[in-house]
Design a protein around this motif. Structure first.
Motif, PDB file in Angstrom:
ATOM      1  N   SER A 222       0.854  -1.182   0.000  1.00 61.64           N
ATOM      2  CA  SER A 222       0.000   0.000   0.000  1.00 61.64           C
ATOM      3  C   SER A 222       0.894   1.237   0.000  1.00 61.64           C
ATOM      4  N   PRO A 223       0.356   2.401  -0.361  1.00 61.70           N
ATOM      5  CA  PRO A 223       1.176   3.619  -0.294  1.00 61.70           C
ATOM      6  C   PRO A 223       1.775   3.844   1.096  1.00 61.70           C
ATOM      7  N   GLU A 224       1.016   3.478   2.138  1.00 60.13           N
ATOM      8  CA  GLU A 224       1.513   3.664   3.501  1.00 60.13           C
ATOM      9  C   GLU A 224       2.668   2.711   3.794  1.00 60.13           C
ATOM     10  N   GLU A 225       2.571   1.468   3.357  1.00 61.13           N
ATOM     11  CA  GLU A 225       3.659   0.511   3.567  1.00 61.13           C
ATOM     12  C   GLU A 225       4.899   0.919   2.783  1.00 61.13           C
ATOM     13  N   ILE A 229       8.759   2.001   4.200  1.00 65.02           N
ATOM     14  CA  ILE A 229      10.024   1.450   3.704  1.00 65.02           C
ATOM     15  C   ILE A 229      10.942   2.571   3.221  1.00 65.02           C
ATOM     16  N   LEU A 230      10.380   3.509   2.454  1.00 64.11           N
ATOM     17  CA  LEU A 230      11.202   4.598   1.933  1.00 64.11           C
ATOM     18  C   LEU A 230      11.747   5.482   3.059  1.00 64.11           C
ATOM     19  N   ASN A 231      10.916   5.778   4.051  1.00 68.96           N
ATOM     20  CA  ASN A 231      11.377   6.605   5.166  1.00 68.96           C
ATOM     21  C   ASN A 231      12.501   5.928   5.947  1.00 68.96           C
ATOM     22  N   TYR A 232      12.550   4.605   5.885  1.00 70.96           N
ATOM     23  CA  TYR A 232      13.629   3.869   6.555  1.00 70.96           C
ATOM     24  C   TYR A 232      14.966   4.085   5.841  1.00 70.96           C
ATOM     25  N   HIS A 233      14.938   4.660   4.666  1.00 67.47           N
ATOM     26  CA  HIS A 233      16.160   4.956   3.914  1.00 67.47           C
ATOM     27  C   HIS A 233      16.605   6.414   4.075  1.00 67.47           C
ATOM     28  N   VAL A 234      15.849   7.191   4.845  1.00 73.93           N
ATOM     29  CA  VAL A 234      16.121   8.618   5.008  1.00 73.93           C
ATOM     30  C   VAL A 234      16.621   8.886   6.425  1.00 73.93           C
ATOM     31  N   VAL A 235      17.779   9.510   6.509  1.00 72.84           N
ATOM     32  CA  VAL A 235      18.364   9.877   7.803  1.00 72.84           C
ATOM     33  C   VAL A 235      18.328  11.402   7.913  1.00 72.84           C
ATOM     34  N   PRO A 236      17.783  11.940   9.004  1.00 75.75           N
ATOM     35  CA  PRO A 236      17.588  13.394   9.095  1.00 75.75           C
ATOM     36  C   PRO A 236      18.831  14.185   9.490  1.00 75.75           C
ATOM     37  N   VAL A 237      19.986  13.739   9.052  1.00 73.20           N
ATOM     38  CA  VAL A 237      21.227  14.517   9.152  1.00 73.20           C
ATOM     39  C   VAL A 237      22.007  14.293   7.861  1.00 73.20           C
ATOM     40  N   LYS A 249      25.188   3.663  14.480  1.00 71.34           N
ATOM     41  CA  LYS A 249      23.735   3.570  14.447  1.00 71.34           C
ATOM     42  C   LYS A 249      23.166   4.923  14.019  1.00 71.34           C
ATOM     43  N   LEU A 250      22.269   4.891  13.063  1.00 76.70           N
ATOM     44  CA  LEU A 250      21.635   6.117  12.584  1.00 76.70           C
ATOM     45  C   LEU A 250      20.123   5.969  12.679  1.00 76.70           C
ATOM     46  N   GLU A 251      19.480   6.927  13.287  1.00 76.06           N
ATOM     47  CA  GLU A 251      18.023   6.908  13.352  1.00 76.06           C
ATOM     48  C   GLU A 251      17.450   7.416  12.039  1.00 76.06           C
ATOM     49  N   THR A 252      16.407   6.787  11.570  1.00 73.87           N
ATOM     50  CA  THR A 252      15.815   7.145  10.283  1.00 73.87           C
ATOM     51  C   THR A 252      14.526   7.932  10.473  1.00 73.87           C
ATOM     52  N   ALA A 253      14.031   8.488   9.366  1.00 76.59           N
ATOM     53  CA  ALA A 253      12.766   9.211   9.401  1.00 76.59           C
ATOM     54  C   ALA A 253      11.599   8.289   9.712  1.00 76.59           C
ATOM     55  N   GLN A 254      11.773   6.989   9.495  1.00 75.37           N
ATOM     56  CA  GLN A 254      10.738   6.010   9.805  1.00 75.37           C
ATOM     57  C   GLN A 254      10.661   5.725  11.304  1.00 75.37           C
ATOM     58  N   GLY A 255      11.744   6.028  12.005  1.00 72.21           N
ATOM     59  CA  GLY A 255      11.789   5.801  13.447  1.00 72.21           C
ATOM     60  C   GLY A 255      12.731   4.691  13.857  1.00 72.21           C
ATOM     61  N   GLY A 256      12.988   3.747  12.944  1.00 76.26           N
ATOM     62  CA  GLY A 256      13.909   2.664  13.245  1.00 76.26           C
ATOM     63  C   GLY A 256      15.350   3.065  13.012  1.00 76.26           C
ATOM     64  N   ASN A 294      14.923  -3.260   4.824  1.00 78.38           N
ATOM     65  CA  ASN A 294      13.669  -3.742   5.388  1.00 78.38           C
ATOM     66  C   ASN A 294      13.549  -3.229   6.817  1.00 78.38           C
ATOM     67  N   PRO A 295      12.593  -2.356   7.109  1.00 74.53           N
ATOM     68  CA  PRO A 295      12.461  -1.829   8.473  1.00 74.53           C
ATOM     69  C   PRO A 295      12.090  -2.898   9.498  1.00 74.53           C
ATOM     70  N   ASN A 296      11.662  -4.064   9.025  1.00 73.51           N
ATOM     71  CA  ASN A 296      11.361  -5.172   9.930  1.00 73.51           C
ATOM     72  C   ASN A 296      12.527  -6.150  10.051  1.00 73.51           C
TER      73      ASN A 296
END
Length: 376
Positions: A222-225, A229-237, A249-256, A294-296
């Motif tokens: 789904s667009p949400e899923e 996944i895409l947000n797990y590839h984005v680091v806010p620095v 360890k880097l925190e991602t925009a997805q939270g993981g 994979n965020p999982n």
């Protein structure tokens, strides 16, 4: 006494050479006549150079500036942005170019091309290629230093064989880098505007082949899923490779969290290998990886002895088609656009926004890749 007089004369002559103004230097180098003419169109830029100290000017030769389209030179703010990006804040001699990339700050401040966190400067990437220093700008476009270390009273001038390309947003940069699946996935997940507008980020962008490797799964998302996944590839620095360390360890925009590992000069993120590094965008940097994270599966680790990494999704099987690319333009051979730029977030060419509205407009946005991203 004659020896002392000779030494005094020698130092006086040397000081005179070094003390020439930037106007004197530029006017005495015929192959910079086009750059000089362009600079003179902006009195404020000339005043900045004349009053500056400890700067390095990357001056494109006459042939290089002939490739700059009229819709850049016809707009004063575009000209000023282009000129500012060719000035480094610091003195960097030819000997400062090395085998490992360095990131040198520029005077560029135009908000269309600098969407970074407070205190961060827009940069160029510098490295030595063979016997020459090479500078990489937006869209990872190289410019080789053809003549180096020309002194003036405010610093140095290096002549380069290509005009620098102003940093573009994530969507335009992705298309230019043949990350068409990423560009399309951002649109499909309704993240294009959000990611293009973020400030000071790092994106670990899966290659088209990485998306193909999980081709049987992407159609079920789904667009949400997909957004997760895409947000797990984005680091806010913003993190260039020089900022990445083993077991970081880097925190991602997805939270993981993702884990950076290094081995024998290679860099891995979770189980994916970084295959292309340090592509400058207007809001940070892109590193291309050979797998979709994979965020999982945050404990996914690389097989550093393997030539390719297994997908992080256990049930994945490959596809011959590159997903998410319907309506997404492909990079052009030259990247030189003849039409005027379109605007997206913050006035930046926004290929993803164009895709949403019209495939034709998207093609125009992507074709801006080489020269047009120098401006818009």
């Amino acid at each position: 006494m004659p020896c002392l007089t000779s030494l005094t004369l020698l130092f006086t002559l040397a000081a005179g050479c070094i003390a020439q103004s930037i106007n004197e230097l530029l006017s005495g180098v015929p192959e910079l006549s086009n750059f000089t003419s362009l600079a003179l169109t902006d009195p404020g830029f000339i005043a900045t150079l004349s009053g500056a100290s400890n700067i390095t000017i990357l001056a494109p030769n006459n042939q290089a500036l002939k490739a700059v389209p009229a819709y850049i030179t016809d707009h004063a703010d575009h000209v000023r942005a282009l000129l500012d990006y060719h000035v480094l804040n610091g003195t960097y001699r030819s000997g400062d170019f090395g085998d490992e990339p360095k990131f040198w700050p520029t005077l560029l401040t135009h908000p269309h091309f600098v969407n970074l966190t407070v205190g961060e400067k827009q940069v160029v990437k510098a490295a030595r290629m063979g016997d020459h220093g090479t500078v990489y700008s937006g869209l990872d476009r190289p410019a080789m230093v053809s003549r180096a270390d020309m002194n003036f009273n405010g610093g140095l001038v290096h002549i380069i064989d290509s005009a620098l390309v102003l940093p573009a947003n994530v969507s335009t940069t992705a298309i230019s880098s043949n990350l068409t699946a990423v560009a399309g996935a951002l649109v499909t997940s309704n993240l294009a505007h959000t990611v293009n507008a973020l400030s000071g980020i790092t994106i670990f962008a899966p290659s088209n082949g990485a998306f193909q490797a999980i081709g049987n799964l992407v159609g079920r998302l789904s667009p949400e899923e997909l957004a997760s996944i895409l947000n797990y590839h984005v680091v806010p620095v913003r993190a260039f490779t020089v900022d990445l360390t083993n077991n970081q360890k880097l925190e991602t925009a997805q939270g993981g969290e993702i884990t950076v590992r290094t081995s024998n000069g290679d860099v891995y993120v979770n189980g994916a290998k970084v295959i292309t590094t340090n592509i400058i965008t207007n809001n940070g940097v892109i590193h291309i990886i050979d797998g979709v994270l994979n965020p999982n599966a945050t404990d996914d680790e690389p097989d550093t002895g393997a030539s390719t990494q297994a997908p992080a999704f256990p049930s994945a099987t490959g596809s011959s088609d590159v997903p998410f690319t319907s309506g997404v333009p492909t990079p052009t051979a030259s990247g030189i656009a003849t039409s005027s730029p379109t605007s997206g977030t913050g006035g930046q060419p926004n290929a993803a926004a164009s895709i949403t509205g019209s495939a034709v407009i998207a093609v125009i946005g992507a074709v801006l890749a080489l020269a047009a991203s120098m401006v818009v």
